[in-house]
Design a protein around this motif. Structure first.
Motif, PDB file in Angstrom:
ATOM      1  N   TYR A   1      89.905   9.913   5.771  1.00 25.89           N
ATOM      2  CA  TYR A   1      89.836   8.444   5.744  1.00 25.89           C
ATOM      3  C   TYR A   1      89.740   7.949   7.179  1.00 25.89           C
ATOM      4  CZ  TYR A   1      91.607   3.656   5.850  1.00 25.89           C
ATOM      5  OH  TYR A   1      91.764   2.330   6.103  1.00 25.89           O
ATOM      6  N   ARG A   2      88.729   7.089   7.444  1.00 23.69           N
ATOM      7  CA  ARG A   2      88.529   6.547   8.776  1.00 23.69           C
ATOM      8  C   ARG A   2      88.340   5.030   8.683  1.00 23.69           C
ATOM      9  NH1 ARG A   2      90.251  10.719   9.499  1.00 23.69           N
ATOM     10  NH2 ARG A   2      89.475  12.496  10.729  1.00 23.69           N
ATOM     11  N   PRO A   3      89.143   4.254   9.439  1.00 23.68           N
ATOM     12  CA  PRO A   3      88.954   2.796   9.444  1.00 23.68           C
ATOM     13  C   PRO A   3      87.763   2.400  10.316  1.00 23.68           C
ATOM     14  CG  PRO A   3      90.774   3.404  10.874  1.00 23.68           C
ATOM     15  CD  PRO A   3      90.299   4.678  10.231  1.00 23.68           C
ATOM     16  N   HIS A   4      87.011   1.398   9.874  1.00 18.83           N
ATOM     17  CA  HIS A   4      85.869   0.870  10.621  1.00 18.83           C
ATOM     18  C   HIS A   4      85.887  -0.653  10.540  1.00 18.83           C
ATOM     19  CE1 HIS A   4      83.898   4.788  11.215  1.00 18.83           C
ATOM     20  NE2 HIS A   4      84.273   5.062   9.978  1.00 18.83           N
ATOM     21  N   ARG A   5      85.275  -1.286  11.529  1.00 23.45           N
ATOM     22  CA  ARG A   5      85.227  -2.748  11.543  1.00 23.45           C
ATOM     23  C   ARG A   5      84.410  -3.294  10.373  1.00 23.45           C
ATOM     24  NH1 ARG A   5      83.059  -4.376  17.296  1.00 23.45           N
ATOM     25  NH2 ARG A   5      81.642  -2.663  16.743  1.00 23.45           N
ATOM     26  N   LYS A   6      83.363  -2.579   9.979  1.00 27.87           N
ATOM     27  CA  LYS A   6      82.493  -3.053   8.908  1.00 27.87           C
ATOM     28  C   LYS A   6      82.916  -2.529   7.534  1.00 27.87           C
ATOM     29  CE  LYS A   6      78.398  -3.508  11.851  1.00 27.87           C
ATOM     30  NZ  LYS A   6      76.968  -3.134  12.037  1.00 27.87           N
ATOM     31  N   GLY A   7      84.048  -1.887   7.476  1.00 29.50           N
ATOM     32  CA  GLY A   7      84.513  -1.346   6.201  1.00 29.50           C
ATOM     33  C   GLY A   7      85.032   0.069   6.369  1.00 29.50           C
ATOM     34  N   ASP A   8      86.211   0.324   5.816  1.00 25.77           N
ATOM     35  CA  ASP A   8      86.795   1.658   5.927  1.00 25.77           C
ATOM     36  C   ASP A   8      85.991   2.663   5.110  1.00 25.77           C
ATOM     37  OD1 ASP A   8      88.601   0.248   7.366  1.00 25.77           O
ATOM     38  OD2 ASP A   8      90.211   0.345   5.887  1.00 25.77           O
ATOM     39  N   MET A   9      86.144   3.940   5.461  1.00 25.18           N
ATOM     40  CA  MET A   9      85.323   4.987   4.867  1.00 25.18           C
ATOM     41  C   MET A   9      86.195   6.168   4.437  1.00 25.18           C
ATOM     42  SD  MET A   9      81.977   5.193   4.399  1.00 25.18           S
ATOM     43  CE  MET A   9      81.389   4.162   5.732  1.00 25.18           C
ATOM     44  N   VAL A  10      85.909   6.695   3.246  1.00 29.38           N
ATOM     45  CA  VAL A  10      86.542   7.919   2.755  1.00 29.38           C
ATOM     46  C   VAL A  10      85.455   8.969   2.563  1.00 29.38           C
ATOM     47  CG1 VAL A  10      87.854   8.987   0.896  1.00 29.38           C
ATOM     48  CG2 VAL A  10      88.398   6.657   1.604  1.00 29.38           C
ATOM     49  N   GLU A  11      85.623  10.106   3.215  1.00 36.18           N
ATOM     50  CA  GLU A  11      84.628  11.181   3.135  1.00 36.18           C
ATOM     51  C   GLU A  11      85.192  12.327   2.299  1.00 36.18           C
ATOM     52  OE1 GLU A  11      83.863  12.254   7.148  1.00 36.18           O
ATOM     53  OE2 GLU A  11      83.340  10.220   7.768  1.00 36.18           O
TER      54      GLU A  11
END
Length: 351
Positions: free
Chosen positions: A146-156
């Motif tokens: 799980y990585r937080p991003h400004r345009k939306g967090d992401m789960v890989e």
């Protein structure tokens, strides 16, 4: 965006119009806007539980909450959480580990996994989370990030690493749902907050919770009708005894000592319900017969000791496809075992 565009990734977007909802969509690098819906994640602010839904059928896939205490009237342990999956029913326990570093462990089938936390950015306080296979003394390798991003967090979802597991994961969908429900608790700060009071940690219930009234549809529901004028309520009739409940089914997929201890405590907590006719312990592996029988007998001994022999609790272990102790439901045909704990239960001398 994910580290590798070929990875299966989910983007998380809070719903601006619905309190406590996150939409999980399949990430597509060449697509403008949100991808195809994958899940709908909801935090119930009234009790603090987390629920994962299918966005197309609105079916509840699983729920996460604090595990029930092992003793009556005991305080729940916030460092022990219980994830319950539905259709089929599976229970997953996650434990907070003691030590200097932050970590939680969870078991799925015959493999143990560990959650770790990292600093996502040197310029902010955001945290990243990684689920890895516990391979001590060999190095661990990640299966979900799980990585937080400004345009939306992401789960890989790292399918190439999941394929390396030995023994292989039999239920990948269930593993993915369980991992997302565990992650839901760690990223609590991402849910749209409510202005109400903060709820205390809930205790996992024995029944499947109902869907919240607000969703999962992404559009707001129409306003309800004004309440009718209060009327004089006639005297309530004498309450009849509550109906006999169905026997809960406990799926046993891990027979490690720690998992069996958790199952034993959980079953003893369930048996405090005096209207419960019994319990059903289910295992898909015939190799678990001895462990399943010992677990059932252990629950029987502890229950009889706690009630000073007032419970006529019996244990019957049958192979899948056989009837057991007069239960209304029978196992499906195929491999596996069912252990029935049945009898007449008493509470404070009443039944």
């Amino acid at each position: 965006m994910p580290l590798d565009a070929s990875l299966y990734a989910l983007s998380l977007q809070p719903r601006a119009i619905s309190t406590g909802w996150l939409d999980l969509s399949v990430y597509a690098p060449d697509q403008v806007g949100a991808g195809s819906p994958a899940y709908a994640l909801h935090k119930d602010h009234t009790n603090g539980s987390y629920n994962l839904y299918d966005p197309f059928t609105n079916a509840l896939l699983g729920t996460s909450a604090v595990a029930p205490p092992s003793l009556p009237n005991a305080t729940p342990n916030p460092k022990h959480r219980l994830i319950r999956l539905f259709d089929p029913d599976v229970e997953v326990h996650i434990w907070n580990q003691t030590g200097l570093s932050w970590s939680w462990t969870m078991d799925w089938e015959e493999t143990q996994y560990v959650w770790t936390r990292e600093v996502a950015s040197l310029l902010g306080s955001d945290r990243a989370f990684t689920l890895s296979v516990n391979r001590k003394p060999d190095p661990n390798f990640p299966v979900l990030q799980y990585r937080p991003h400004r345009k939306g967090d992401m789960v890989e979802i790292l399918d190439h690493n999941i394929s390396r597991l030995e023994p292989p994961v039999r239920d990948r969908k269930g593993f993915e749902v369980a991992a997302l429900l565990a992650l839901a608790f760690f990223i609590d700060h991402t849910y749209p907050a409510t202005t109400g009071s903060t709820a205390s940690s809930p205790i996992a219930s024995t029944s499947k919770p109902s869907a919240p009234a607000g969703a999962p549809p992404a559009v707001p529901l129409p306003k309800s009708r004004p309440a009718a004028a209060p009327s004089v309520r006639p005297p309530s009739p004498k309450r009849s005894p509550p109906p006999v409940k169905a026997s809960p089914r406990i799926q046993v997929t891990d027979i490690s000592p720690r998992a069996l201890d958790a199952h034993c405590k959980y079953c003893l907590a369930l048996l405090e319900d005096r209207y419960l006719p019994g319990l059903v312990l289910v295992s898909e592996s015939p190799a678990h017969q001895q462990a399943l029988t010992q677990l059932a007998e252990r629950i029987q001994r502890k229950r009889l000791k706690a009630t000073r022999g007032s419970d006529t609790l019996q244990v019957v272990v049958t192979a899948s496809g056989s009837s057991g102790a007069g239960q209304e439901a029978r196992p499906a045909a195929g491999g596996g075992l069912w252990a029935y704990l049945t009898g007449t239960f008493f509470e404070n001398g009443r039944h």
